[in-house]
Design a protein around this motif. Structure first.
Motif, PDB file in Angstrom:
ATOM      1  N   PRO B   7      54.873  43.351  34.152  1.00  0.00           N
ATOM      2  CA  PRO B   7      54.792  43.803  32.762  1.00  0.00           C
ATOM      3  C   PRO B   7      54.659  45.320  32.792  1.00  0.00           C
ATOM      4  O   PRO B   7      53.869  45.838  33.582  1.00  0.00           O
ATOM      5  CB  PRO B   7      53.514  43.143  32.242  1.00  0.00           C
ATOM      6  N   PRO B   8      55.420  46.035  31.970  1.00  0.00           N
ATOM      7  CA  PRO B   8      55.699  47.462  32.203  1.00  0.00           C
ATOM      8  C   PRO B   8      54.543  48.273  32.778  1.00  0.00           C
ATOM      9  O   PRO B   8      54.740  49.030  33.694  1.00  0.00           O
ATOM     10  CB  PRO B   8      56.092  47.964  30.809  1.00  0.00           C
ATOM     11  N   ALA B   9      53.363  48.115  32.227  1.00  0.00           N
ATOM     12  CA  ALA B   9      52.203  48.814  32.790  1.00  0.00           C
ATOM     13  C   ALA B   9      50.964  48.337  32.056  1.00  0.00           C
ATOM     14  O   ALA B   9      50.961  48.247  30.831  1.00  0.00           O
ATOM     15  CB  ALA B   9      52.351  50.319  32.638  1.00  0.00           C
ATOM     16  N   PRO B  10      49.928  48.005  32.777  1.00  0.00           N
ATOM     17  CA  PRO B  10      48.733  47.459  32.135  1.00  0.00           C
ATOM     18  C   PRO B  10      47.899  48.559  31.488  1.00  0.00           C
ATOM     19  O   PRO B  10      46.809  48.289  31.020  1.00  0.00           O
ATOM     20  CB  PRO B  10      47.979  46.805  33.278  1.00  0.00           C
ATOM     21  N   GLU B  11      48.403  49.770  31.563  1.00  0.00           N
ATOM     22  CA  GLU B  11      47.821  50.920  30.878  1.00  0.00           C
ATOM     23  C   GLU B  11      46.463  51.362  31.392  1.00  0.00           C
ATOM     24  O   GLU B  11      46.023  52.472  31.103  1.00  0.00           O
ATOM     25  CB  GLU B  11      47.766  50.692  29.358  1.00  0.00           C
ATOM     26  N   THR B  12      45.778  50.523  32.134  1.00  0.00           N
ATOM     27  CA  THR B  12      44.539  50.990  32.754  1.00  0.00           C
ATOM     28  C   THR B  12      44.842  52.156  33.694  1.00  0.00           C
ATOM     29  O   THR B  12      44.140  53.169  33.703  1.00  0.00           O
ATOM     30  CB  THR B  12      43.876  49.852  33.545  1.00  0.00           C
ATOM     31  N   ARG B  13      45.885  51.983  34.460  1.00  0.00           N
ATOM     32  CA  ARG B  13      46.328  53.018  35.389  1.00  0.00           C
ATOM     33  C   ARG B  13      46.528  54.357  34.674  1.00  0.00           C
ATOM     34  O   ARG B  13      46.068  55.409  35.147  1.00  0.00           O
ATOM     35  CB  ARG B  13      47.650  52.555  36.012  1.00  0.00           C
ATOM     36  N   SER B  33      33.360  63.089  39.487  1.00  0.00           N
ATOM     37  CA  SER B  33      33.117  61.882  40.269  1.00  0.00           C
ATOM     38  C   SER B  33      33.970  60.730  39.749  1.00  0.00           C
ATOM     39  O   SER B  33      34.431  60.734  38.610  1.00  0.00           O
ATOM     40  CB  SER B  33      31.640  61.508  40.212  1.00  0.00           C
ATOM     41  N   MET B  34      34.144  59.744  40.595  1.00  0.00           N
ATOM     42  CA  MET B  34      34.901  58.555  40.202  1.00  0.00           C
ATOM     43  C   MET B  34      34.258  57.889  38.994  1.00  0.00           C
ATOM     44  O   MET B  34      34.947  57.351  38.120  1.00  0.00           O
ATOM     45  CB  MET B  34      34.932  57.573  41.365  1.00  0.00           C
ATOM     46  N   ARG B  35      32.958  57.934  38.950  1.00  0.00           N
ATOM     47  CA  ARG B  35      32.272  57.289  37.833  1.00  0.00           C
ATOM     48  C   ARG B  35      32.518  58.023  36.519  1.00  0.00           C
ATOM     49  O   ARG B  35      32.636  57.407  35.463  1.00  0.00           O
ATOM     50  CB  ARG B  35      30.775  57.198  38.142  1.00  0.00           C
ATOM     51  N   MET B  36      32.596  59.350  36.582  1.00  0.00           N
ATOM     52  CA  MET B  36      32.944  60.096  35.373  1.00  0.00           C
ATOM     53  C   MET B  36      34.338  59.690  34.888  1.00  0.00           C
ATOM     54  O   MET B  36      34.570  59.491  33.692  1.00  0.00           O
ATOM     55  CB  MET B  36      32.918  61.606  35.655  1.00  0.00           C
ATOM     56  N   ILE B  37      35.252  59.579  35.830  1.00  0.00           N
ATOM     57  CA  ILE B  37      36.636  59.257  35.473  1.00  0.00           C
ATOM     58  C   ILE B  37      36.730  57.863  34.864  1.00  0.00           C
ATOM     59  O   ILE B  37      37.270  57.671  33.767  1.00  0.00           O
ATOM     60  CB  ILE B  37      37.544  59.348  36.718  1.00  0.00           C
ATOM     61  N   THR B  38      36.179  56.877  35.588  1.00  0.00           N
ATOM     62  CA  THR B  38      36.347  55.502  35.118  1.00  0.00           C
ATOM     63  C   THR B  38      35.586  55.250  33.827  1.00  0.00           C
ATOM     64  O   THR B  38      36.053  54.493  32.974  1.00  0.00           O
ATOM     65  CB  THR B  38      35.867  54.511  36.193  1.00  0.00           C
ATOM     66  N   SER B  39      34.455  55.899  33.659  1.00  0.00           N
ATOM     67  CA  SER B  39      33.726  55.654  32.414  1.00  0.00           C
ATOM     68  C   SER B  39      34.467  56.278  31.238  1.00  0.00           C
ATOM     69  O   SER B  39      34.534  55.689  30.156  1.00  0.00           O
ATOM     70  CB  SER B  39      32.293  56.182  32.527  1.00  0.00           C
ATOM     71  N   GLN B  40      35.044  57.477  31.447  1.00  0.00           N
ATOM     72  CA  GLN B  40      35.824  58.076  30.361  1.00  0.00           C
ATOM     73  C   GLN B  40      37.100  57.272  30.084  1.00  0.00           C
ATOM     74  O   GLN B  40      37.577  57.246  28.949  1.00  0.00           O
ATOM     75  CB  GLN B  40      36.200  59.523  30.684  1.00  0.00           C
ATOM     76  N   ALA B  41      37.619  56.637  31.113  1.00  0.00           N
ATOM     77  CA  ALA B  41      38.837  55.845  30.934  1.00  0.00           C
ATOM     78  C   ALA B  41      38.522  54.431  30.453  1.00  0.00           C
ATOM     79  O   ALA B  41      39.429  53.652  30.171  1.00  0.00           O
ATOM     80  CB  ALA B  41      39.622  55.783  32.244  1.00  0.00           C
ATOM     81  N   GLY B  42      37.252  54.086  30.369  1.00  0.00           N
ATOM     82  CA  GLY B  42      36.877  52.739  29.977  1.00  0.00           C
ATOM     83  C   GLY B  42      37.277  51.693  31.000  1.00  0.00           C
ATOM     84  O   GLY B  42      37.670  50.583  30.657  1.00  0.00           O
ATOM     85  N   ASN B  44      36.529  49.974  35.147  1.00  0.00           N
ATOM     86  CA  ASN B  44      35.508  49.738  36.169  1.00  0.00           C
ATOM     87  C   ASN B  44      35.677  50.734  37.316  1.00  0.00           C
ATOM     88  O   ASN B  44      36.777  51.194  37.613  1.00  0.00           O
ATOM     89  CB  ASN B  44      35.629  48.302  36.684  1.00  0.00           C
ATOM     90  N   ILE B  45      34.552  51.026  37.947  1.00  0.00           N
ATOM     91  CA  ILE B  45      34.560  52.012  39.032  1.00  0.00           C
ATOM     92  C   ILE B  45      35.528  51.629  40.151  1.00  0.00           C
ATOM     93  O   ILE B  45      36.136  52.487  40.789  1.00  0.00           O
ATOM     94  CB  ILE B  45      33.136  52.213  39.568  1.00  0.00           C
ATOM     95  N   ALA B  46      35.691  50.345  40.374  1.00  0.00           N
ATOM     96  CA  ALA B  46      36.565  49.896  41.459  1.00  0.00           C
ATOM     97  C   ALA B  46      38.047  50.031  41.117  1.00  0.00           C
ATOM     98  O   ALA B  46      38.909  49.905  41.993  1.00  0.00           O
ATOM     99  CB  ALA B  46      36.258  48.442  41.816  1.00  0.00           C
ATOM    100  N   ALA B  47      38.344  50.295  39.848  1.00  0.00           N
ATOM    101  CA  ALA B  47      39.744  50.319  39.424  1.00  0.00           C
ATOM    102  C   ALA B  47      40.540  51.445  40.092  1.00  0.00           C
ATOM    103  O   ALA B  47      41.731  51.288  40.369  1.00  0.00           O
ATOM    104  CB  ALA B  47      39.815  50.456  37.899  1.00  0.00           C
ATOM    105  N   VAL B  48      39.868  52.569  40.345  1.00  0.00           N
ATOM    106  CA  VAL B  48      40.587  53.686  40.952  1.00  0.00           C
ATOM    107  C   VAL B  48      41.090  53.302  42.338  1.00  0.00           C
ATOM    108  O   VAL B  48      42.260  53.490  42.668  1.00  0.00           O
ATOM    109  CB  VAL B  48      39.682  54.931  41.032  1.00  0.00           C
ATOM    110  N   ASN B  49      40.188  52.736  43.130  1.00  0.00           N
ATOM    111  CA  ASN B  49      40.609  52.372  44.474  1.00  0.00           C
ATOM    112  C   ASN B  49      41.595  51.212  44.467  1.00  0.00           C
ATOM    113  O   ASN B  49      42.433  51.112  45.357  1.00  0.00           O
ATOM    114  CB  ASN B  49      39.382  52.025  45.330  1.00  0.00           C
ATOM    115  N   TYR B  50      41.523  50.389  43.443  1.00  0.00           N
ATOM    116  CA  TYR B  50      42.501  49.306  43.353  1.00  0.00           C
ATOM    117  C   TYR B  50      43.893  49.857  43.039  1.00  0.00           C
ATOM    118  O   TYR B  50      44.881  49.493  43.671  1.00  0.00           O
ATOM    119  CB  TYR B  50      42.074  48.286  42.297  1.00  0.00           C
TER     120      TYR B  50
END
Lengths: 230, 230
Positions: B7-13, B33-42, B44-50
């Motif tokens: 599906p074109p993009a789940p937009e979380t990325r 920090s990763m936590r700043m990024i993921t929290s602003q993006a709404g 989870n912290i693990a999403a970046v590494n995924y």
DNA sequence: GCTCACTTAAAACAGTTGTTTGAATCATAC
DNA sequence: GTATGATTCAAACAACTGTTTTAAGTGAGC
């Protein structure tokens, strides 16, 4: 008797400042840890907080010890120009030289850390550590006012707004020329003649050419919405 | 049948990329920090590494998704110029416009993050994250070669060494004009007319003035010891 | 229903961060 | 000598870093 109990300097303080300066320019403020600094300075980790109070205060002191002197020299050079002219209008090239030439001289000093500091200063212009930003703004306020005033007088036909912008551009060209040459080496492999002694005349020609360029024309058509409207 | 199950993009990325871009320009890579990024993006912290594998890979992707397109447009603009000229030498101002004007157009786009990205790019030129440095060098290699070649042809009387340096200075002026204007506000309070629509003609005039400035004279006398001798 | 690939979630990992503590060491003054 | 103040030191502090693990949820194809 009541001599100020201060042997001139125990030199630990200065070793820390030198180490911090070198590491900051290489890795940036955040990526440079206190342990990196103190180990390179041959000091204990607690020494920074003892001598400076905090990492932020250390950063500030790294700038203060050099920048105050640089700006003092800049103002002295400008005042010398004005005294020599005796009321006559100054040549723009002399004003530019008093500001940027003085900085380039410091950047040419590779033996006492001047070069390192000017690289650090250059990269800091775009690295907005809140602490340093405030400090730089205060430290530059008077110098900028004086030099801009001198340029306004030297170029009475050029709108002040334009002089202001061009001074801004000139600072960018200089910062990048110093900080970017040995940092991000985009032009690596292209330079045949990277003689640092020739950087000054090269940059000066460029800056003066930009300062004296024909004025821009603002087409009102392109003011709002620009090209996408067409 | 065997449709790629995408599906074109789940937009979380994309939300992560946007958040990272904005935070990097504000705080720098290390201080974000990763936590700043993921929290602003709404997310989870693990999403970046995924989605990206590591923080360095995320940084790289932040640049790749915009820079590749910018440089493609730059090359397209240059090729259009060359096609229109049909073998005749190009005007330097057109070449400069193809390179810097294209970038300034992206910087003028405040709605889709172009402005944010150009600020980030500007500050990154002096922020030597090893990962990004390598990436930028590769990404710029072809573009620089093509544009420098075009300038060499357009200015046959100017030593190539000088053109190279002046291109270097021009990149600095542009980077600082974009990154420094709203970052470190040295000139805050001075600007009456900071209309971003007028930045382009202003900067263009300055750049062309610098590019076409009289060539510097290298006085061998001043090679060592410089101006203070006089 | 079930499977299967993809995506998200909470929690924990080991390592590093800036800073503080309290004792040890040093040099000088008396 | 002792007293005094400045400086250094090893050790610990809580908070935060990027990354990993393991489990849960998701939605399509069968």
């Amino acid at each position: 008797m009541s001599q100020p109990v201060r042997p001139p300097a125990p030199e630990t303080r200065d070793r820390i400042l030198d180490a911090a300066e070198a590491l900051f320019v290489e890795h940036g403020f955040e990526a440079t840890s206190m342990r990196m600094i103190t180990s390179q300075a041959g000091a204990n980790i607690a020494a920074v907080n003892y001598h400076f109070g905090s990492k932020d205060a250390l950063i500030q002191e790294v700038f203060r010890r050099r920048l105050t002197e640089l700006n003092r020299q800049r103002l002295a050079a400008l005042e010398r120009l004005q005294a020599d002219a005796g009321g006559a209008p100054l040549k723009p090239s002399r004003i530019v030289d008093a500001f940027f030439g003085t900085a380039l001289e410091l950047a040419a000093d590779t033996e006492h850390g001047g070069h390192t500091f000017m690289r650090l200063l250059g990269r800091t212009y775009t690295e907005p550590n809140a602490f340093v930003r405030q400090f730089l703004a205060e430290e530059y306020a008077e110098v900028l006012e004086r030099f801009l005033g001198a340029l306004y007088g030297a170029l009475p036909d050029v709108p002040r707004e334009e002089i202001l912008w061009r001074f801004h551009f000139m600072m960018g060209a200089m910062s990048y020329a110093i900080a970017g040459t040995d940092g991000l080496q985009l032009f690596a492999g292209h330079f045949d003649d990277a003689d640092p002694q020739r950087l000054m005349p090269r940059l000066m020609s460029f800056l003066l050419g930009g300062l004296r360029a024909p004025l821009p024309e603002f087409s009102e058509v392109a003011r709002k919405g620009g090209r996408e409207a067409a």
